[in-house]
Write an enzyme that holds these catalytic residues in place. Sequence first.
Site, mmCIF file in Angstrom:
data_model
loop_
_atom_site.group_PDB
_atom_site.id
_atom_site.type_symbol
_atom_site.label_atom_id
_atom_site.label_comp_id
_atom_site.label_asym_id
_atom_site.label_seq_id
_atom_site.Cartn_x
_atom_site.Cartn_y
_atom_site.Cartn_z
ATOM 1 N N ASP A 27 0.844 -1.198 0.000
ATOM 2 C CA ASP A 27 0.000 0.000 0.000
ATOM 3 C C ASP A 27 0.879 1.247 0.000
ATOM 4 O O ASP A 27 2.108 1.155 -0.072
ATOM 5 C CB ASP A 27 -0.977 -0.035 1.179
ATOM 6 N N ALA A 28 0.260 2.406 0.119
ATOM 7 C CA ALA A 28 1.003 3.669 0.073
ATOM 8 C C ALA A 28 2.005 3.794 1.217
ATOM 9 O O ALA A 28 2.997 4.513 1.097
ATOM 10 C CB ALA A 28 0.033 4.851 0.098
#
Length: 152
Positions: A27-28
Amino acid sequence: MENTIYTGYMKDKTHYYATRVYYAQSDAGGVIYHGRYLDLFEVARTEMIATIMKKDKIENANQKGTDVAVRDLQIEYYKPAFLYDNILIETRITKVGGASMNIEQIMYRGEEKLVSVKLHLAYIDLNKMKPAKFEKEYKEKLREYISEAKEQ
């Protein structure tokens, strides 16, 4: 000449597959998505089977319209993996029956255990979508690699 490349290696009836966590798996914040662990375990299992069975036996099974499918699994998450972590997946066969097999896999980052999974795989006839018995040669070859489950 054989051009097939098998990744990972077998030692003491355990297959070892090394990789890293890539951007598309995280994810980010750089934490691997929970579902991506299953993708990585699938790759490691495929490499183990390819290493054990070799290309000709796998192609033979595919021509017969048979394959293995996950019947059920248990997964335990201990610690997350992060973007660019080098990880190692240990895969071992713990049981081979007439039409199914059990596999255990553990993912490590160095000495840290990150995730473990226990799978029950069914051998299926893809044309009928029903369980099928392993061919004798296939079953015997897999049984050569049965290993004790590693303590969780």
